[in-house]
Design a protein around this motif. Structure first.
Motif, PDB file in Angstrom:
ATOM      1  N   THR A 103       0.790  -1.230   0.000  1.00 29.93           N
ATOM      2  CA  THR A 103       0.000   0.000   0.000  1.00 29.93           C
ATOM      3  C   THR A 103       0.822   1.281   0.000  1.00 29.93           C
ATOM      4  O   THR A 103       0.277   2.363  -0.239  1.00 29.93           O
ATOM      5  CB  THR A 103      -0.940   0.006   1.213  1.00 29.93           C
ATOM      6  OG1 THR A 103      -0.161  -0.078   2.412  1.00 29.93           O
ATOM      7  CG2 THR A 103      -1.907  -1.171   1.163  1.00 29.93           C
ATOM      8  N   GLN A 104       2.134   1.183   0.277  1.00 25.60           N
ATOM      9  CA  GLN A 104       2.959   2.389   0.290  1.00 25.60           C
ATOM     10  C   GLN A 104       3.063   2.991  -1.122  1.00 25.60           C
ATOM     11  O   GLN A 104       2.820   2.316  -2.127  1.00 25.60           O
ATOM     12  CB  GLN A 104       4.370   2.070   0.805  1.00 25.60           C
ATOM     13  CG  GLN A 104       4.434   1.598   2.232  1.00 25.60           C
ATOM     14  CD  GLN A 104       4.453   0.089   2.325  1.00 25.60           C
ATOM     15  OE1 GLN A 104       3.653  -0.606   1.696  1.00 25.60           O
ATOM     16  NE2 GLN A 104       5.381  -0.452   3.120  1.00 25.60           N
ATOM     17  N   PRO A 105       3.490   4.253  -1.222  1.00 23.71           N
ATOM     18  CA  PRO A 105       3.759   4.821  -2.536  1.00 23.71           C
ATOM     19  C   PRO A 105       4.759   3.944  -3.300  1.00 23.71           C
ATOM     20  O   PRO A 105       5.766   3.511  -2.730  1.00 23.71           O
ATOM     21  CB  PRO A 105       4.355   6.190  -2.212  1.00 23.71           C
ATOM     22  CG  PRO A 105       3.799   6.533  -0.870  1.00 23.71           C
ATOM     23  CD  PRO A 105       3.701   5.226  -0.134  1.00 23.71           C
ATOM     24  N   SER A 106       4.466   3.686  -4.579  1.00 26.18           N
ATOM     25  CA  SER A 106       5.292   2.746  -5.334  1.00 26.18           C
ATOM     26  C   SER A 106       5.531   3.251  -6.748  1.00 26.18           C
ATOM     27  O   SER A 106       4.854   4.158  -7.251  1.00 26.18           O
ATOM     28  CB  SER A 106       4.638   1.358  -5.361  1.00 26.18           C
ATOM     29  OG  SER A 106       3.330   1.416  -5.899  1.00 26.18           O
ATOM     30  N   LEU A 107       6.523   2.618  -7.375  1.00 30.32           N
ATOM     31  CA  LEU A 107       6.920   2.915  -8.750  1.00 30.32           C
ATOM     32  C   LEU A 107       7.268   1.607  -9.424  1.00 30.32           C
ATOM     33  O   LEU A 107       7.869   0.722  -8.797  1.00 30.32           O
ATOM     34  CB  LEU A 107       8.145   3.844  -8.750  1.00 30.32           C
ATOM     35  CG  LEU A 107       8.871   4.059 -10.085  1.00 30.32           C
ATOM     36  CD1 LEU A 107       8.032   4.939 -11.014  1.00 30.32           C
ATOM     37  CD2 LEU A 107      10.248   4.695  -9.852  1.00 30.32           C
TER      38      LEU A 107
END
Length: 326
Positions: free
Chosen positions: A261-265
């Motif tokens: 769920t964390q910000p991802s790329l």
């Protein structure tokens, strides 16, 4: 060694396995870089100075079993949860509470697992080449055994202790050159040629490697760095990652189907089988990576994305990092 790596700091830190070797450059928020097979911290040589120049404390590790890090003798010591704890140990040893974790190839899976299992430590995650797929599904060894028909998928080939070592270790430098070339955009086999992801009956992976030239991203000096480490250590410790996939399947049972769920790329190469075979996983990102900031598939790029397309990867990576909450 590349001129870009001359001002880095090499350190050894304590981990559950013994010691982890890391290479550090810059100051600021911590970005932990995790490599894949068959590489080392050196695969991030182009990202270390770019991240440092952008105001980050960039740290590339030799994953457990590689390079100067410890190499436990027990195959089970290379299970995913142990590698996650190594990453946590690095963050803590550097005096930090949290970090952004970035991984390529197996490092992508290790990074995603780190973010999944320890969201208290890893506040954002970038995945290169290998898309995120939540734990679960059929047992991995059974899935790989069914691939390829009369041929054997490379993962199954790697899972048998001693077998791949017997192919690789008598000529490490040549094998690595062929392996890197087989999955690079400018040297990979042409369409219709035998697929180097598979082993023919009674054959070896080397049988299908292209020969004659190195990919454009890999100089002779670079190959010397990679080959020198594996000639010194052998390949068993690195290959043990493949030999723990069923253990991981059991260990991560509580996380089956769980999103990161964390910000991802995500960054992949359009010519990389990891991207094309796992296209369904990329399409599932709204569910499996609900914090996804951006996803990029680079045209004309193979598997070794941060080396093949260093400037583009650096631009995307630093832009994403700048977008993250402080």
């Amino acid at each position: 060694m590349s001129q870009q790596t001359t001002d880095v700091t090499h350190r050894m830190i304590a981990s559950p396995a013994g010691r982890i070797h890391l290479v550090e450059q810059g100051a600021g928020p911590l970005v932990l870089l995790v490599h894949g097979f068959p590489e080392s911290w050196y695969s991030w040589r182009h990202q270390l100075p770019a991240l440092a120049a952008a105001g980050y404390r960039a740290v590339a590790i030799d994953v457990r079993g590689y390079g100067r890090s410890s190499r436990p003798g027990n195959t089970a010591a290379y299970r995913m949860l142990d590698l996650v704890e190594d990453n946590v140990a690095v963050v803590r040893a550097l005096g930090e509470e949290t970090a952004v974790v970035v991984g390529h190839d197996w490092g992508s899976t290790i990074a995603a697992s780190s973010a999944l299992v320890r969201p208290d430590v890893f506040r954002a995650v970038a995945l290169l080449s290998v898309p995120y797929t939540p734990p679960g599904g059929p047992r991995p060894s059974e899935v790989f055994a069914e691939m390829g028909g009369d041929e054997e998928f490379y993962v199954s080939y790697f899972q048998e202790p001693g077998r791949a070592e017997a192919e690789i270790e008598p000529g490490v430098r040549g094998w690595l050159a062929g392996f890197y070339a087989a999955f690079s955009a400018d040297t990979m086999p042409t369409p219709g040629a035998p697929d180097p992801h598979f082993v023919g009956r009674g054959g070896t992976l080397r049988d299908r490697f292209p020969a004659g030239r190195l990919p454009g991203w890999l100089g002779e000096d670079d190959l010397d760095v990679y080959a020198g480490e594996f000639e010194r250590t052998g390949l068993s410790a690195a290959l043990n990652r493949y030999r723990n996939m069923d253990r991981d399947w059991n260990d991560l049972a509580d996380f089956r189907g769980s999103p990161v769920t964390q910000p991802s790329l995500f960054l992949g190469g359009a010519l990389d089988a990891s991207t094309t075979w796992l296209a369904e996983a990329i399409r599932a990102y709204p569910t499996t990576l609900p914090g996804l900031v951006s996803s990029h598939v680079l045209d004309g790029c193979g598997h070794w994305i941060q080396q093949e397309r260093r400037e583009e990867v650096n631009r995307i990576l630093t832009g994403w990092l700048a977008s993250l909450p402080g």
